[in-house]
Design an enzyme around this catalytic site. Structure first.
Site, short mmCIF file in Angstrom:
data_model
loop_
_atom_site.label_atom_id
_atom_site.label_comp_id
_atom_site.label_asym_id
_atom_site.label_seq_id
_atom_site.Cartn_x
_atom_site.Cartn_y
_atom_site.Cartn_z
N ASN A 101 -6.86 36.42 62.68
CA ASN A 101 -5.95 37.53 62.88
C ASN A 101 -6.61 38.85 62.53
OD1 ASN A 101 -2.83 36.39 63.11
ND2 ASN A 101 -4.23 34.97 62.13
N HIS B 10 -2.35 27.54 66.65
CA HIS B 10 -1.90 27.92 65.32
C HIS B 10 -2.16 29.41 65.07
CE1 HIS B 10 -1.04 27.60 61.02
NE2 HIS B 10 -0.48 26.45 61.32
N HIS B 11 -1.20 30.05 64.40
CA HIS B 11 -1.31 31.49 64.15
C HIS B 11 -2.46 31.83 63.21
CE1 HIS B 11 -0.15 35.58 64.33
NE2 HIS B 11 0.54 35.64 63.21
N SER B 12 -2.95 30.86 62.47
CA SER B 12 -4.11 31.10 61.62
C SER B 12 -5.37 31.31 62.45
CB SER B 12 -4.33 29.91 60.67
OG SER B 12 -4.48 28.71 61.41
N MET C 74 3.89 27.20 62.16
CA MET C 74 3.30 28.53 62.29
C MET C 74 2.37 28.59 63.51
SD MET C 74 4.57 30.43 59.97
CE MET C 74 5.72 30.15 58.63
#
Length: 468
Positions: A318, A137-139, A23
């Protein structure tokens, strides 16, 4: 050690991650080597290796227990040689060789024993160019947050030198752009103090009602159908070759158009640049699937991220929600296709609750709960998909940017995939150009480059049909 608790929306990307579905999001930028500095790349890497100052999120390490958190790592405990990589392309160093390298680099899941980022400096690109590929990381980073980090990292001044590397800028370090700070608009939930406790409670009640109403209408259409035929709903998309189980290897392709050209087409279609982008993607996917004899009779549905950042700061995490839109892949005529898309995106936007960022985070968490639960439990890719693919449009810098006098010429997003969605298409605007990155699962999508080529031909067709 200092801890920063993760929001539910951010932690879900960590718990949904597997070795097949890392991710992470990335950025590929190409730069011109300054003519008067032929050793620019080697000199840059040598200087960057000496910078051991780390700003968030580059000094955050994930800790799962006792509560999912980011732990701030001290500068002298971060192994820069692990995070900063220096590579060279094999001759002739064309876009093909660069695409093969990026596909391989983006396939690998990052090691959670380290802060979750990598920076790759790549030399040997033909035409006197070099490339910078970064992944995180998308987090920690969404598309808009990543572009804002990029703005802080690069300068509008071609004469600026000794600029800091990205990890020393981050979200809290110095802004190197040379642009004045932008005003920070408020959000609906930021009430003046004079409103008092009663006003705050009333605002909270209104926000809760708006969120609940939007979610109930959305999932009512998911469960029982009905409503406008052009309105897309989660888990009503047809099954396609994009929606099975995926594997580790990735494919990556690119495309770019003039923004002025897209705006002229949008004006002729009485739509937006994003409508044109979706219509071009819809036409390309229709042609690609027809050639493979895999085109569903119903229109494909796109999951379209929408930024809900309340201010200009590129904070960790995000700030995005999602709407669903039909792509008109069941329509041959390009003008009729964009009309369908215009209607579908308008209906999708109308469904979003008009609330502040806190309430919007709650809305997004509940909206994405069925999909993320599938991903975390390993059920993704079985049954009907929530959507067929993700298509995202992120505004980038309007001005030409420089890194130590090296001009950035192109920037392409490299995105994430997951079981049930084997294709992501993301566009980023930069200095009058619209740059598109196509990230696909290597095993699910033969000849991904054809989708990029067909996108260009579909823009030609739409432009010609509209008489632009």
């Amino acid at each position: 050690m200092a801890r920063k608790l993760l929001k539910i929306n951010d932690s879900s990307w960590l718990f949904a991650e597997t070795y097949r579905t890392p991710m992470q999001v990335g950025m590929l930028a190409t730069f011109a080597v300054p003519e008067d500095r032929p050793t620019f790349v080697a000199d840059l890497v040598e200087r960057w290796r000496s910078v051991h100052q780390f700003e968030a999120p580059f000094n955050y390490q994930f800790k799962k227990a006792p509560i999912p958190s980011w732990v701030e790592v001290k500068d002298d405990h971060i192994d820069l040689d692990y995070h900063l990589r220096h590579s060279a392309l094999p001759s002739p160093g064309s876009q093909r060789e660069l695409g093969v390298l990026i596909s391989r680099l983006h396939s690998a899941k990052m090691d959670r024993r380290y802060p979750l980022w990598e920076c790759h400096v790549i030399e040997g690109l033909e035409g006197g160019k070099w490339a910078l590929y970064m992944k995180a990381h998308h987090s920690q980073v969404d598309g808009v947050g990543g572009i804002r980090l990029l703005r802080r990292m690069l300068s509008i001044d071609p004469d600026k030198r000794d600029m800091l590397p990205p990890w020393a800028v981050g979200t809290h370090g110095p802004d190197q752009s040379g642009l004045p700070p932008r005003e920070k608009p408020g959000t609906e939930l930021e009430r003046p103090q004079s409103a008092g406790l009663g006003g705050a409670l009333a605002g909270g009640v209104r926000a809760g009602a708006s969120v609940a109403g939007s979610l109930s209408r959305t999932y009512a259409e998911t469960l029982i159908g009905g409503g406008d035929t052009e309105r897309a709903a989660p888990f009503r998309a047809p099954k396609s070759i994009f929606n099975g189980r995926i594997h580790t290897p990735r494919r990556f392709a690119t495309q770019r158009y003039s923004i002025d050209r897209m705006k002229h087409v949008a004006k002729a279609a009485d739509g937006s640049l994003n409508d044109v982008f979706l219509a071009v993607c819809g036409g390309a996917l229709r042609r690609y699937l027809r050639e493979l004899e895999q085109l569903p009779k119903d229109s494909l549905t796109a999951n379209v991220p929408v930024s809900v950042r309340a201010h200009e700061g590129a904070k960790v995490g995000n700030a995005v929600t999602f709407l669903y839109a039909q792509l008109g892949t069941d329509i041959a005529d390009p003008v009729k296709r964009i009309e369908r898309i215009k209607t579908s995106t308008r209906l999708g936007k109308d469904r979003l609750p008009q609330v502040g960022q806190g309430a919007m985070d709650a809305y997004t968490a509940v909206l994405m709960l069925p999909f993320l639960s599938q991903a975390m439990l390993g059920f993704g890719g079985h049954g009907r998909p929530a959507s067929n693919l993700v298509i995202s449009n992120v505004p980038g810098p309007a001005e030409i940017r420089y890194l130590d006098g090296s001009q950035m010429e192109e920037i392409f997003p490299v995105s994430l995939l997951f079981n049930g969605q084997a294709l992501n298409i993301t566009g980023v605007s930069y200095a009058g150009e619209f740059n598109i990155g196509y990230t696909g699962d290597r095993d699910s999508l033969p000849s991904l480059q054809r989708i990029a080529v067909y996108s260009g031909e579909e823009l030609d067709a739409l432009q010609s049909t509209l008489g632009v």
